[in-house]
Scaffold this motif. Structure first.
Motif, PDB file in Angstrom:
ATOM      1  N   ASN A 211      34.810  70.063  42.159  1.00 13.24           N
ATOM      2  CA  ASN A 211      33.806  69.285  42.892  1.00 13.24           C
ATOM      3  C   ASN A 211      32.415  69.887  42.788  1.00 13.24           C
ATOM      4  O   ASN A 211      31.484  69.413  43.429  1.00 13.24           O
ATOM      5  CB  ASN A 211      34.209  69.158  44.358  1.00 13.24           C
ATOM      6  N   SER A 212      32.251  70.934  42.032  1.00 14.85           N
ATOM      7  CA  SER A 212      30.957  71.599  41.879  1.00 14.85           C
ATOM      8  C   SER A 212      30.332  71.169  40.561  1.00 14.85           C
ATOM      9  O   SER A 212      30.789  71.546  39.497  1.00 14.85           O
ATOM     10  CB  SER A 212      31.147  73.119  41.898  1.00 14.85           C
ATOM     11  N   TYR A 213      29.276  70.349  40.644  1.00 19.40           N
ATOM     12  CA  TYR A 213      28.666  69.802  39.439  1.00 19.40           C
ATOM     13  C   TYR A 213      27.310  70.404  39.115  1.00 19.40           C
ATOM     14  O   TYR A 213      26.975  70.596  37.965  1.00 19.40           O
ATOM     15  CB  TYR A 213      28.516  68.283  39.555  1.00 19.40           C
ATOM     16  N   LEU A 214      26.504  70.671  40.137  1.00 19.00           N
ATOM     17  CA  LEU A 214      25.128  71.064  39.871  1.00 19.00           C
ATOM     18  C   LEU A 214      24.604  71.933  41.003  1.00 19.00           C
ATOM     19  O   LEU A 214      24.867  71.663  42.179  1.00 19.00           O
ATOM     20  CB  LEU A 214      24.266  69.794  39.755  1.00 19.00           C
ATOM     21  N   ILE A 215      23.876  72.962  40.634  1.00 11.88           N
ATOM     22  CA  ILE A 215      23.186  73.788  41.620  1.00 11.88           C
ATOM     23  C   ILE A 215      21.736  73.870  41.160  1.00 11.88           C
ATOM     24  O   ILE A 215      21.448  73.843  39.965  1.00 11.88           O
ATOM     25  CB  ILE A 215      23.827  75.193  41.754  1.00 11.88           C
ATOM     26  N   GLY A 216      20.815  73.925  42.094  1.00  9.50           N
ATOM     27  CA  GLY A 216      19.422  73.963  41.693  1.00  9.50           C
ATOM     28  C   GLY A 216      18.489  74.166  42.861  1.00  9.50           C
ATOM     29  O   GLY A 216      18.906  74.478  43.970  1.00  9.50           O
ATOM     30  N   ASP A 217      17.214  73.940  42.583  1.00 13.56           N
ATOM     31  CA  ASP A 217      16.176  74.172  43.583  1.00 13.56           C
ATOM     32  C   ASP A 217      15.032  73.207  43.342  1.00 13.56           C
ATOM     33  O   ASP A 217      14.815  72.750  42.215  1.00 13.56           O
ATOM     34  CB  ASP A 217      15.678  75.615  43.474  1.00 13.56           C
ATOM     35  N   PHE A 218      14.294  72.903  44.394  1.00 13.81           N
ATOM     36  CA  PHE A 218      13.075  72.111  44.307  1.00 13.81           C
ATOM     37  C   PHE A 218      11.878  73.047  44.379  1.00 13.81           C
ATOM     38  O   PHE A 218      11.853  73.947  45.218  1.00 13.81           O
ATOM     39  CB  PHE A 218      13.000  71.093  45.461  1.00 13.81           C
ATOM     40  N   LYS A 219      10.915  72.842  43.505  1.00 15.23           N
ATOM     41  CA  LYS A 219       9.684  73.642  43.474  1.00 15.23           C
ATOM     42  C   LYS A 219       8.485  72.702  43.443  1.00 15.23           C
ATOM     43  O   LYS A 219       8.596  71.556  43.018  1.00 15.23           O
ATOM     44  CB  LYS A 219       9.636  74.533  42.220  1.00 15.23           C
ATOM     45  N   LEU A 220       7.324  73.205  43.862  1.00 17.76           N
ATOM     46  CA  LEU A 220       6.106  72.404  43.786  1.00 17.76           C
ATOM     47  C   LEU A 220       5.729  72.176  42.322  1.00 17.76           C
ATOM     48  O   LEU A 220       5.415  71.066  41.921  1.00 17.76           O
ATOM     49  CB  LEU A 220       4.956  73.079  44.535  1.00 17.76           C
ATOM     50  N   THR A 221       5.749  73.239  41.521  1.00 17.16           N
ATOM     51  CA  THR A 221       5.423  73.140  40.097  1.00 17.16           C
ATOM     52  C   THR A 221       6.488  73.858  39.269  1.00 17.16           C
ATOM     53  O   THR A 221       7.217  74.710  39.782  1.00 17.16           O
ATOM     54  CB  THR A 221       4.054  73.777  39.766  1.00 17.16           C
ATOM     55  N   GLN A 222       6.527  73.544  37.988  1.00 14.32           N
ATOM     56  CA  GLN A 222       7.488  74.212  37.108  1.00 14.32           C
ATOM     57  C   GLN A 222       7.116  75.669  36.856  1.00 14.32           C
ATOM     58  O   GLN A 222       7.962  76.463  36.478  1.00 14.32           O
ATOM     59  CB  GLN A 222       7.630  73.449  35.803  1.00 14.32           C
ATOM     60  N   ALA A 223       5.855  76.009  37.076  1.00 13.39           N
ATOM     61  CA  ALA A 223       5.454  77.410  36.909  1.00 13.39           C
ATOM     62  C   ALA A 223       6.199  78.299  37.903  1.00 13.39           C
ATOM     63  O   ALA A 223       6.512  79.454  37.600  1.00 13.39           O
ATOM     64  CB  ALA A 223       3.952  77.559  37.071  1.00 13.39           C
ATOM     65  N   ALA A 224       6.505  77.766  39.083  1.00 19.02           N
ATOM     66  CA  ALA A 224       7.276  78.540  40.061  1.00 19.02           C
ATOM     67  C   ALA A 224       8.690  78.790  39.538  1.00 19.02           C
ATOM     68  O   ALA A 224       9.247  79.875  39.727  1.00 19.02           O
ATOM     69  CB  ALA A 224       7.308  77.819  41.398  1.00 19.02           C
TER      70      ALA A 224
END
Length: 103
Positions: free
Chosen positions: A16-29
């Motif tokens: 059941n684990s497909y994706l892990i990630g994060d939200f950032k303001l910019t891709q530079a972060a």
């Protein structure tokens, strides 16, 4: 590649684990996290490699660049930066996904 658990047995994959990630303001972060091996990046890539059927790590950013932001985190990332980030992720056994919500 499966990493051994603490007891020496292979860590189970979570179907059941497909994706892990994060939200950032910019891709530079995101670039900063990956290139400098931030603790959050290390934890996400370890989780993906150990438990996901397909080891993907995603960074979703609001903008490609934010010119008003102080320092490097406001500028966009170059094609060579993207390649370096992807290569570093692959070396760690994960596939990197980068996406902007607004171009």
């Amino acid at each position: 590649m499966r990493l051994p658990s603490i007891q020496g047995h292979p860590a189970p994959r979570n179907p059941n684990s497909y994706l892990i990630g994060d939200f950032k303001l910019t891709q530079a972060a995101a670039r900063h996290d990956i290139i400098d091996e931030d603790r959050q990046w290390v934890a996400m890539s370890n989780y993906a490699r150990r438990f996901q059927l397909l080891p993907f790590v995603s960074y979703i950013s609001l903008l490609e660049a934010f010119p008003g932001a102080p320092g490097e985190k406001g500028r966009g990332i170059s094609k060579s930066d993207r390649q370096k980030m992807a290569r570093k992720a692959l070396e760690q056994g994960v596939i990197l996904i980068l996406a902007n919500l607004i171009d």
